[in-house]
Design a protein around this motif. Structure first.
Motif, short mmCIF file in Angstrom:
data_model
loop_
_atom_site.label_atom_id
_atom_site.label_comp_id
_atom_site.label_asym_id
_atom_site.label_seq_id
_atom_site.Cartn_x
_atom_site.Cartn_y
_atom_site.Cartn_z
N THR A 13 -44.17 26.20 83.28
CA THR A 13 -45.50 26.68 82.88
C THR A 13 -45.53 27.02 81.39
N LEU A 14 -44.49 27.72 80.94
CA LEU A 14 -44.44 28.13 79.54
C LEU A 14 -44.38 26.94 78.59
N SER A 15 -43.65 25.90 78.99
CA SER A 15 -43.53 24.73 78.11
C SER A 15 -44.89 24.07 77.89
N HIS A 16 -45.69 23.98 78.95
CA HIS A 16 -47.02 23.39 78.80
C HIS A 16 -47.94 24.30 77.99
N GLN A 17 -47.80 25.61 78.21
CA GLN A 17 -48.61 26.55 77.44
C GLN A 17 -48.24 26.49 75.95
N LEU A 18 -46.95 26.37 75.67
CA LEU A 18 -46.50 26.24 74.29
C LEU A 18 -47.06 24.97 73.65
N SER A 19 -47.02 23.89 74.42
CA SER A 19 -47.53 22.61 73.91
C SER A 19 -49.02 22.72 73.60
N ASP A 20 -49.76 23.41 74.48
CA ASP A 20 -51.20 23.58 74.24
C ASP A 20 -51.46 24.44 73.00
N PHE A 25 -52.76 24.82 67.17
CA PHE A 25 -52.20 25.53 66.02
C PHE A 25 -52.47 27.03 66.11
N ASP A 26 -52.35 27.51 67.34
CA ASP A 26 -52.55 28.95 67.59
C ASP A 26 -51.19 29.63 67.49
N ARG A 27 -50.84 30.04 66.31
CA ARG A 27 -49.49 30.57 66.09
C ARG A 27 -49.24 31.91 66.78
N PRO A 28 -50.17 32.86 66.75
CA PRO A 28 -49.91 34.13 67.44
C PRO A 28 -49.59 33.94 68.92
N VAL A 29 -50.39 33.11 69.60
CA VAL A 29 -50.12 32.85 71.02
C VAL A 29 -48.79 32.12 71.16
N ALA A 30 -48.54 31.15 70.30
CA ALA A 30 -47.31 30.37 70.40
C ALA A 30 -46.08 31.26 70.18
N LYS A 31 -46.16 32.20 69.26
CA LYS A 31 -45.02 33.09 69.02
C LYS A 31 -44.74 33.96 70.23
N ARG A 32 -45.82 34.46 70.86
CA ARG A 32 -45.62 35.28 72.06
C ARG A 32 -44.99 34.46 73.18
N LEU A 33 -45.47 33.22 73.35
CA LEU A 33 -44.91 32.34 74.38
C LEU A 33 -43.46 31.97 74.04
N GLN A 34 -43.18 31.82 72.76
CA GLN A 34 -41.81 31.47 72.34
C GLN A 34 -40.82 32.56 72.75
N GLN A 35 -41.20 33.80 72.53
CA GLN A 35 -40.32 34.91 72.88
C GLN A 35 -40.01 34.91 74.38
N ARG A 36 -41.05 34.71 75.18
CA ARG A 36 -40.84 34.67 76.62
C ARG A 36 -40.03 33.43 77.03
N PHE A 37 -40.32 32.32 76.40
CA PHE A 37 -39.64 31.07 76.73
C PHE A 37 -38.14 31.20 76.48
N LEU A 38 -37.77 31.74 75.33
CA LEU A 38 -36.36 31.87 75.00
C LEU A 38 -35.64 32.84 75.93
N ALA A 39 -36.35 33.91 76.32
CA ALA A 39 -35.75 34.87 77.25
C ALA A 39 -35.52 34.23 78.63
N VAL A 40 -36.53 33.50 79.11
CA VAL A 40 -36.41 32.86 80.43
C VAL A 40 -35.41 31.71 80.38
N GLN A 41 -35.34 31.03 79.25
CA GLN A 41 -34.39 29.92 79.13
C GLN A 41 -32.96 30.39 79.34
N GLY A 42 -32.65 31.59 78.83
CA GLY A 42 -31.31 32.12 79.04
C GLY A 42 -31.02 32.39 80.51
N ILE A 43 -32.03 32.79 81.25
CA ILE A 43 -31.85 33.04 82.69
C ILE A 43 -31.71 31.73 83.44
#
Length: 227
Positions: A13-20, A25-43
């Motif tokens: 879900t996060l990967s598609h949201q990041l792509s959108d 070019f919504d950087r604030p949203v992308a940065k927030r999704l990036q933080q969550r994505f990297l955290a979940v990626q480790g899990i």
């Protein structure tokens, strides 16, 4: 295992949201999704070549690039402010050149007014340094010539060793000054003066040793300048 499975599902879900977000070019949203994505990626333990990374990868690369640009811009602004502050206080050519390198190393340019101020201040410091060196050399050379003249009046066969000792002591002082300041001309002038007035003195062990110390200083200073 259940936690990992849920993490993979969330990553999808996060990967598609990041792509959108990247597409918008919504950087604030992308940065927030990036933080969550990297955290979940480790899990989830998803490797870099996982198909999900193909979806999220462009957005993540974009965010990294933007962060790098932002850091470079911040460094540039800080360096510009430091240059402006340095121009209003006592400084040196070395400090100004170091700040200029920091301000322009990411292909940034300085405002024309600041560029002109920097060039004028640098030229001023170079001129001041040159005048100071000339004055120091002139004073040292004058002192050396006075000492040589005084010794020359007293030099004779009976006082030859005493004259050599005087030259040796003077060279020790000049060499110590040259070692501290890097100004080798007074030593060179003094050696030439001795040689021109009584070349036989330069053959004594004491003065040969001082000449070798001078040559070692010349080699060290040349290496420092090259470096």
């Amino acid at each position: 295992a259940i936690r990992k499975k849920n993490a993979v599902a969330e990553l999808k879900t996060l990967s598609h949201q990041l792509s959108d977000a990247y597409a918008d070019f919504d950087r604030p949203v992308a940065k927030r999704l990036q933080q969550r994505f990297l955290a979940v990626q480790g899990i989830a333990g998803v490797p870099s070549n996982h198909p999900l990374m193909d979806i999220a990868g462009p957005a993540l690369d974009w965010l990294d690039d933007e962060a790098t640009k932002e850091a470079a811009e911040s460094e540039h602004k800080t360096a510009v402010a430091e240059i402006e502050a340095a121009l209003d206080r006592k400084t040196s050519v070395e400090v100004l050149e170091r700040l200029y390198h920091r301000a322009t190393r990411h292909s940034h340019t300085l405002p024309a007014v600041l560029q002109n101020r920097l060039a004028e201040r640098r030229d001023q410091l170079v001129s001041q340094g040159r005048r100071k060196r000339i004055l120091t050399i002139a004073i040292s050379t004058a002192a050396c010539l006075m000492a040589v003249a005084a010794v020359a009046l007293m030099v004779n066969t009976a006082s030859f060793n005493k004259a050599v000792a005087g030259h040796d002591q003077q060279l020790e002082t000049l060499l110590a000054q040259a070692n501290a300041t890097g100004q080798l001309t007074p030593v060179e002038d003094y050696l030439k003066t001795i040689e021109s007035q009584n070349s036989g003195m330069m053959g004594t062990p004491a003065l040969l040793g001082r000449k070798q110390e001078y040559e070692n200083l010349v080699a060290a200073e040349s290496g420092r300048i090259d470096q």
